[in-house]
Design a protein around this motif. Structure first.
Motif, PDB file in Angstrom:
ATOM      1  N   MET A 222       0.795  -1.308   0.082  1.00  0.00           N
ATOM      2  CA  MET A 222      -0.112   0.221   0.131  1.00  0.00           C
ATOM      3  C   MET A 222       1.053   1.217  -0.039  1.00  0.00           C
ATOM      4  O   MET A 222       0.329   2.429  -0.526  1.00  0.00           O
ATOM      5  CB  MET A 222      -1.065  -0.005   1.232  1.00  0.00           C
ATOM      6  N   LEU A 223       2.107   1.078   0.314  1.00  0.00           N
ATOM      7  CA  LEU A 223       3.006   2.427   0.690  1.00  0.00           C
ATOM      8  C   LEU A 223       3.285   2.643  -0.935  1.00  0.00           C
ATOM      9  O   LEU A 223       3.729   3.924  -1.095  1.00  0.00           O
ATOM     10  CB  LEU A 223       4.248   2.027   1.168  1.00  0.00           C
ATOM     11  N   GLY A 224       3.103   1.997  -1.963  1.00  0.00           N
ATOM     12  CA  GLY A 224       3.162   2.211  -3.262  1.00  0.00           C
ATOM     13  C   GLY A 224       2.086   2.393  -4.261  1.00  0.00           C
ATOM     14  O   GLY A 224       2.087   2.500  -5.322  1.00  0.00           O
ATOM     15  N   GLY A 242     -13.419   9.418  -9.925  1.00  0.00           N
ATOM     16  CA  GLY A 242     -12.768  10.746  -9.996  1.00  0.00           C
ATOM     17  C   GLY A 242     -12.402  11.449  -8.847  1.00  0.00           C
ATOM     18  O   GLY A 242     -11.371  12.398  -9.048  1.00  0.00           O
ATOM     19  N   LYS A 243     -12.833  11.008  -7.840  1.00  0.00           N
ATOM     20  CA  LYS A 243     -12.622  11.711  -6.624  1.00  0.00           C
ATOM     21  C   LYS A 243     -11.123  11.157  -6.067  1.00  0.00           C
ATOM     22  O   LYS A 243     -10.424  10.279  -6.857  1.00  0.00           O
ATOM     23  CB  LYS A 243     -13.504  11.616  -5.505  1.00  0.00           C
ATOM     24  N   HIS A 244     -10.399  11.747  -4.967  1.00  0.00           N
ATOM     25  CA  HIS A 244      -9.155  11.064  -4.565  1.00  0.00           C
ATOM     26  C   HIS A 244      -9.372  10.599  -3.254  1.00  0.00           C
ATOM     27  O   HIS A 244     -10.219  10.912  -2.503  1.00  0.00           O
ATOM     28  CB  HIS A 244      -8.157  12.374  -4.566  1.00  0.00           C
ATOM     29  N   VAL A 245      -8.361   9.864  -2.713  1.00  0.00           N
ATOM     30  CA  VAL A 245      -8.228   9.501  -1.421  1.00  0.00           C
ATOM     31  C   VAL A 245      -6.979   9.826  -1.153  1.00  0.00           C
ATOM     32  O   VAL A 245      -6.081  10.142  -1.922  1.00  0.00           O
ATOM     33  CB  VAL A 245      -8.460   7.803  -0.794  1.00  0.00           C
ATOM     34  N   VAL A 246      -6.828  10.027   0.284  1.00  0.00           N
ATOM     35  CA  VAL A 246      -5.587  10.418   0.914  1.00  0.00           C
ATOM     36  C   VAL A 246      -4.984   8.975   1.318  1.00  0.00           C
ATOM     37  O   VAL A 246      -5.553   8.517   2.459  1.00  0.00           O
ATOM     38  CB  VAL A 246      -5.537  11.308   1.914  1.00  0.00           C
ATOM     39  N   LEU A 247      -3.828   8.610   0.831  1.00  0.00           N
ATOM     40  CA  LEU A 247      -3.207   7.166   1.149  1.00  0.00           C
ATOM     41  C   LEU A 247      -2.785   7.538   2.507  1.00  0.00           C
ATOM     42  O   LEU A 247      -1.701   8.148   2.796  1.00  0.00           O
ATOM     43  CB  LEU A 247      -2.171   6.974   0.193  1.00  0.00           C
ATOM     44  N   PRO A 248      -3.369   6.830   3.536  1.00  0.00           N
ATOM     45  CA  PRO A 248      -3.018   6.626   5.044  1.00  0.00           C
ATOM     46  C   PRO A 248      -1.415   6.324   5.008  1.00  0.00           C
ATOM     47  O   PRO A 248      -0.863   5.611   4.199  1.00  0.00           O
ATOM     48  CB  PRO A 248      -3.541   5.500   5.649  1.00  0.00           C
ATOM     49  N   LEU A 249      -0.560   6.779   5.995  1.00  0.00           N
ATOM     50  CA  LEU A 249       0.717   6.385   6.315  1.00  0.00           C
ATOM     51  C   LEU A 249       1.609   7.253   5.422  1.00  0.00           C
ATOM     52  O   LEU A 249       2.788   7.458   5.794  1.00  0.00           O
ATOM     53  CB  LEU A 249       1.067   5.101   6.239  1.00  0.00           C
ATOM     54  N   VAL A 250       1.162   7.369   4.231  1.00  0.00           N
ATOM     55  CA  VAL A 250       2.000   8.116   3.238  1.00  0.00           C
ATOM     56  C   VAL A 250       1.538   9.427   3.002  1.00  0.00           C
ATOM     57  O   VAL A 250       2.408  10.363   3.004  1.00  0.00           O
ATOM     58  CB  VAL A 250       1.935   7.456   1.899  1.00  0.00           C
ATOM     59  N   GLY A 251       0.268   9.657   2.902  1.00  0.00           N
ATOM     60  CA  GLY A 251      -0.129  10.962   2.833  1.00  0.00           C
ATOM     61  C   GLY A 251      -0.320  11.648   1.164  1.00  0.00           C
ATOM     62  O   GLY A 251      -0.871  12.499   0.906  1.00  0.00           O
ATOM     63  N   ALA A 292       3.743   4.688 -11.332  1.00  0.00           N
ATOM     64  CA  ALA A 292       4.310   3.348 -10.943  1.00  0.00           C
ATOM     65  C   ALA A 292       5.381   3.636 -10.124  1.00  0.00           C
ATOM     66  O   ALA A 292       6.532   4.259 -10.540  1.00  0.00           O
ATOM     67  CB  ALA A 292       4.771   2.509 -12.036  1.00  0.00           C
ATOM     68  N   ILE A 293       5.226   3.585  -8.583  1.00  0.00           N
ATOM     69  CA  ILE A 293       6.246   3.779  -7.714  1.00  0.00           C
ATOM     70  C   ILE A 293       7.057   2.577  -7.471  1.00  0.00           C
ATOM     71  O   ILE A 293       6.422   1.868  -6.734  1.00  0.00           O
ATOM     72  CB  ILE A 293       5.817   4.726  -6.469  1.00  0.00           C
ATOM     73  N   ASN A 294       8.311   2.608  -7.582  1.00  0.00           N
ATOM     74  CA  ASN A 294       8.990   1.285  -7.253  1.00  0.00           C
ATOM     75  C   ASN A 294       9.301   1.392  -5.809  1.00  0.00           C
ATOM     76  O   ASN A 294       9.951   2.289  -5.354  1.00  0.00           O
ATOM     77  CB  ASN A 294      10.254   1.137  -8.083  1.00  0.00           C
ATOM     78  N   ILE A 295       8.735   0.723  -4.954  1.00  0.00           N
ATOM     79  CA  ILE A 295       9.127   0.796  -3.353  1.00  0.00           C
ATOM     80  C   ILE A 295       9.902  -0.201  -2.778  1.00  0.00           C
ATOM     81  O   ILE A 295      10.315  -0.465  -1.680  1.00  0.00           O
ATOM     82  CB  ILE A 295       8.012   0.680  -2.653  1.00  0.00           C
ATOM     83  N   VAL A 306       9.209   5.337   0.466  1.00  0.00           N
ATOM     84  CA  VAL A 306       8.252   5.166   1.265  1.00  0.00           C
ATOM     85  C   VAL A 306       8.795   5.926   2.590  1.00  0.00           C
ATOM     86  O   VAL A 306       9.972   6.294   2.595  1.00  0.00           O
ATOM     87  CB  VAL A 306       8.190   3.576   1.629  1.00  0.00           C
ATOM     88  N   PRO A 307       7.908   6.283   3.435  1.00  0.00           N
ATOM     89  CA  PRO A 307       8.038   7.173   4.604  1.00  0.00           C
ATOM     90  C   PRO A 307       9.346   6.340   5.334  1.00  0.00           C
ATOM     91  O   PRO A 307       9.371   5.173   5.483  1.00  0.00           O
ATOM     92  CB  PRO A 307       6.837   7.230   5.173  1.00  0.00           C
ATOM     93  N   GLU A 308       9.985   7.623   5.935  1.00  0.00           N
ATOM     94  CA  GLU A 308      10.899   7.095   6.721  1.00  0.00           C
ATOM     95  C   GLU A 308      10.935   5.662   7.614  1.00  0.00           C
ATOM     96  O   GLU A 308      11.921   4.988   7.588  1.00  0.00           O
ATOM     97  CB  GLU A 308      11.775   8.100   7.332  1.00  0.00           C
TER      98      GLU A 308
END
Length: 882
Positions: A222-224, A242-251, A292-295, A306-308
């Motif tokens: 989920m971090l990616g 069409g709306k957005h979510v705010v990805l938890p833990l990452v923001g 595509a975010i390679n985590i 990903v977050p620290e």
RNA sequence: GGGCGAUUAGCUCAGCGGUAGAGCGUCUCGUUUACACCGAGAAUGUCGGGGGUUCGAUCCCCUCAUCGCCCA
């Protein structure tokens, strides 16, 4: 004189050496004979012989020996493959015992180590193949890393690259985080894992307190996440598209997209999208324009993307932490136990990580087209035919083939990069350099691509690279296309399909006319043999205990098409007994001076029994050849077993004993010659299945043979040897003896008691047969006399029916009358039941109107026979009435 | 979920539109000058269930059940 039993261990090594030294295995490129070629599927150089090998190589050897005896120029091309990952793992394991890694040595020294290992240990399987009696042309043995084969690999790579059929691409691959390499789809196995489906709440942007629930089996990804997908028709979420979510833990702010991949029936119906770490998500991401975010890194640890708090965590540690953190935030809705399939690397056994990397690909779909067509049109035929479906299924849905591997042992990709990343694909470094210098207008340093090719890439070229391609060698011209490929179904995708693609593309013709797919060998309970189950049977152990021939015969006898082999040792034991039986029959022949007579032709024989056995031999030879050519190895084995034991040993050798010890010298001489001939021909027919014992007997049974059995000619007889009158006559004798034996046994007449036999109502033919074979009949039925019955049947006799004859054993006083009555009643019942059945048929108008005439006639005959027998038996029963 | 295969004697397996077979095992008998790793004889089957096609089905078709494999 032969020893009393056959001792395989004492002769196998000797014969193998003599065969190999005499050049019997070698094909002859200059001969005028028609070629017959089998490409041995190259076993893995790290391998050792298992039951699957034993089966496949037994069948191949059987075919090769058979065709060699038929006079073909037989080439069985042997070799091993370099098994990139497996071999590298073996050598790395050895290094780690010394506390080193391959990186301590560096690439070149490591490769040297692998070659050293190969020189010491790489010959295990080929040595074991020799114990199995395999007769490939060892002089032509090849290894996929040989110079010649490597040259073929480079040429194929360069040509396919020029044709646009090999290309580099950035795609998701199956990444093995333990071995640090990409692997192909085929090297991935799906394993059922008991896991969970975690349901998380993703808060909707700008709508306080509202969220969308997504379900996942892999929380750490989920971090990616870069999106959430819902089905476009799903009413529940329509307003959210069409709306957005705010990805938890990452923001991160990520969109909610509509895509049919989201299944409204599964989980919550909404699915998180991680394009860089899931094959399906990758496609969704492409369709919906998601990033595509390679985590993850090569070890499947989380990267700086990903977050620290999560950086550097292993994927499983990260999973725990993500779940815990989401729970703490109140965003974990439920955890649902969930069993699902998880891809694992077949070599490393760890879960595969879909990973975004640059890799080399073969455009398999393009190459597959003519390979599909070749099977559709029958230029290559699968036996059994149903496997064509498996082949088509895979070929028609084929994916790009990822051929680059991030390991050191293998064919290094012939691609060099300039400073700006321009790639130069050439067969040699010199050519690449020249191209680069021209391209840049000045001498420019190049770096070679570090990756090597999938081992199967070189195996795919095996049918022509082993014959010398790309050079136009005489072998290539002569032996390509090959006749048959023999292999298991598990290798259709890996190898057969790829050889078809490469063979057609580079040779312009299919690599083999026939693909024979054999069974898998399982244990006696039908389970796949595996080390972890501890149910493996080692073919070498069986060879130790029972001899190579017994193992080979067993495998052939059980190789029925389309069925797995459940192997039990008692079968091997049974066929060991068969070998002993053959041995003792030979010993008997030797003791009775039945030695092959030069120039003896089995025609115009005076003795019926000899005409009969020669006809049976001719039939057997024909059936065995037919069966082998139809790949019905079990039939070939069964026919030989039956003829050797059931006909030759049980009847012929017994029938001829009185002749051999009798006074008729010409008859005895003819019989000796015939016996020797039949035994000799049995050895020929059995040789492809049981090479050692047959070669040993062939050597011992005559002095000064000009050649060895392996090089002898296969028996071919015309139908003129089959004498049906002789067959009917001997069949009558057999039935007579069997009947008397049965009566004696059931009436408990001791075997030592010699009793008289009388034949009532015997016709002229029967009487003549009786006279001809009286000696045999007396001996084998243990009778004092066998004469036509004049007058009435004596009281208290035991009776049976043989065609028109009633067989009478006068046993007054000895017979248990009740027992005899019971026996006769039972016999009569059998016949009357038969008559009833036939009457029902013949009484059916439809049957008489529609069934073929010969079937109706046959029923009438059978009815008459049954009627005759039951009448006679009824009379016999009446006589016993008090 | 899709596909393929299997289901026949106690066991392992052949077979196949018109008499159900083999090997092993079981039982009885056997010091017959090749063989006891042998010989002779015997017993044992609603050919997974149910439909259908056919004059006739263990065999062909459909369906169900059970088991196995491959692919998603």
């Amino acid at each position: 004189m032969l020893e009393k039993t056959y001792r395989p261990a004492e002769v196998e090594e000797k014969h193998y050496r003599l065969w190999e030294e005499s050049g019997a295995f070698a094909a002859d490129t200059t001969s005028n004979a028609r070629p017959y070629t089998i490409m041995m599927p190259p076993p893995n150089v790290t391998g050792s012989l298992h039951m699957g090998h034993a089966l496949t190589f037994t069948l191949q050897d059987l075919l090769i020996r058979y065709q060699r005896m038929r006079g073909k120029d037989a080439l069985w091309q042997p070799g091993t493959d370099h098994a990139g990952i497996a071999t590298q793992m073996v050598v790395e394991r050895n290094l780690s015992a010394e506390g080193k890694t391959r990186h301590d040595l560096g690439r070149d020294r490591f490769i040297d180590k692998v070659w050293e290992w190969k020189a010491e240990s790489g010959g295990t399987i080929t040595r074991q193949l020799r114990r199995l009696g395999a007769s490939p042309d060892w002089g032509k043995e090849r290894f996929t890393m040989d110079e010649g084969l490597s040259k073929a690999v480079r040429k194929v790579f360069v040509e396919l690259h020029r044709q646009g059929l090999i290309y580099k691409d950035k795609r998701l691959v199956n990444w093995d985080p333990k071995l640090h390499t990409a692997i192909s789809d085929l090297e991935v196995e799906q394993r059922e894992i008991k896991g969970n489906l975690w349901h998380f709440r993703y808060p909707i942007e700008g709508e306080e307190g509202r969220w969308i629930v997504v379900a996942t089996t892999r929380p750490e990804t989920m971090l990616g996440d870069t999106g959430v997908a819902v089905h476009p028709e799903d009413e529940r979420y329509r307003d959210l598209i069409g709306k957005h979510v705010v990805l938890p833990l990452v923001g991160r702010r990520i969109p909610i997209v509509a895509d049919e991949y989201a299944d409204p029936e599964t989980g919550s119906g909404a699915v998180k999208i991680t394009p860089a770490h899931d094959f399906n998500d990758f496609e969704v991401g492409k369709r919906c324009g998601l990033e595509a975010i390679n985590i993850m890194d090569r070890d499947a640890r989380l990267t700086d993307a990903v977050p620290e708090a999560y950086r550097g965590l292993d994927r499983y540690e990260a999973r725990k932490k993500v779940v815990a953190d989401l729970e703490a935030l109140g965003l974990l809705e439920t955890i649902e136990p969930h069993t699902h399939m998880v891809p694992h690397g077949d070599r490393s056994g760890v879960a595969i990580e879909p990973w975004l990397t640059d890799q080399w690909y073969v455009d398999a779909a393009t190459l597959a087209k003519p390979a599909i067509e070749a099977v559709e049109s029958g230029r290559t035929v699968f036996v059994p035919k149903q496997w064509e479906n498996t082949y088509f299924e895979w070929m028609r849905n084929i994916q790009p083939w990822c051929i680059s591997r991030q390991i050191w042992w293998g064919h290094q990709i012939p691609a060099w990069y300039g400073p700006d990343g321009t790639v130069f694909v050439e067969e040699t470094e010199e050519e690449a350099q020249a191209r680069a210098d021209a391209h840049y207008g000045a001498p420019t340093p190049l770096t070679r691509d570090a990756d090597v090719l999938d081992t199967w890439f070189s195996s795919a070229l095996w049918p022509f690279s082993t014959l010398g391609w790309p050079d136009r060698t005489p072998e290539l011209a002569r032996y390509y296309p090959t006749d048959v490929l023999v292999t298991g179904f598990d290798i259709i995708f890996f190898w057969v399909a790829r050889m078809m693609m490469m063979g057609i593309h580079f040779m312009g013709d299919v690599p083999f006319r026939t693909v024979y797919i054999h069974a898998l060998v399982r244990d006696e309970k039908g389970q796949k043999m595996s080390k972890s189950k501890g149910n493996v049977m080692d073919p070498l152990d069986l060879i130790e205990s029972y001899g190579t021939d017994a193992l080979r015969f067993t495998l052939a006898a059980m190789a029925a098409q389309g069925r797995d082999i459940k192997l039990a040792t008692n079968r091997v034991e049974g066929y060991r007994n068969f070998a002993t039986k053959l041995w003792n029959a030979a010993r008997y022949c030797q003791m009775n001076a039945c030695v092959p007579v030069d120039g003896f032709r089995p025609t115009g024989l005076t003795q019926t029994v000899n005409r009969w056995i020669v006809g049976e031999l001719a039939e057997t030879a024909r059936k065995v050849a037919e069966s082998i050519e139809a790949y019905k190895f079990n039939e070939a084995a069964g026919t030989l077993y039956q003829f050797t034991w059931g006909t030759f040993c049980d009847w012929y050798l017994e029938f001829t004993k009185p002749i051999l010890t009798g006074n008729d010298a010409p008859a005895a001489a003819e019989t000796r010659a015939t016996t020797a001939l039949v035994l000799d021909q049995i050895l020929h027919l059995l040789h492809p299945l049981m090479p050692y014992i047959t070669e040993e007997l062939w050597e011992q049974l005559a002095e000064g043979r000009a050649n060895r059995l392996i090089s002898a000619a296969w028996p071919e007889y015309g139908p003129e040897l089959v004498d049906t009158a002789a067959r009917d006559e001997m069949d009558w004798v057999v039935r007579l003896i069997s009947s008397v034996r049965s009566m004696r046994s059931e009436m408990n007449v001791p075997p030592s008691a010699q009793i008289p036999l009388m034949l009532k109502d015997a016709g002229a033919v029967s009487l003549k047969r009786l006279d001809t074979h009286r000696d045999q009949i007396l001996r084998l039925a243990r009778l004092a006399s066998a004469e036509p019955l004049a007058g009435d049947v004596p009281k208290g006799a035991v009776q049976d029916v043989l065609d028109e004859v009633t067989l009478v054993l006068p046993l007054e006083g000895v017979v248990d009358l009740d027992k005899e009555r019971a026996r006769l009643t039972k016999e009569i019942e059998k016949h009357t039941a038969e008559i009833r059945k036939i009457d029902a048929k013949l009484g059916n108008e439809q049957f008489v109107a529609k069934a073929p005439e010969e079937v109706i006639e046959e029923q009438r005959e059978r009815r008459a026979t049954a009627q005759q027998a039951s009448d006679k038996l009824r009379k016999a029963l009446e006589m016993l009435a008090r």
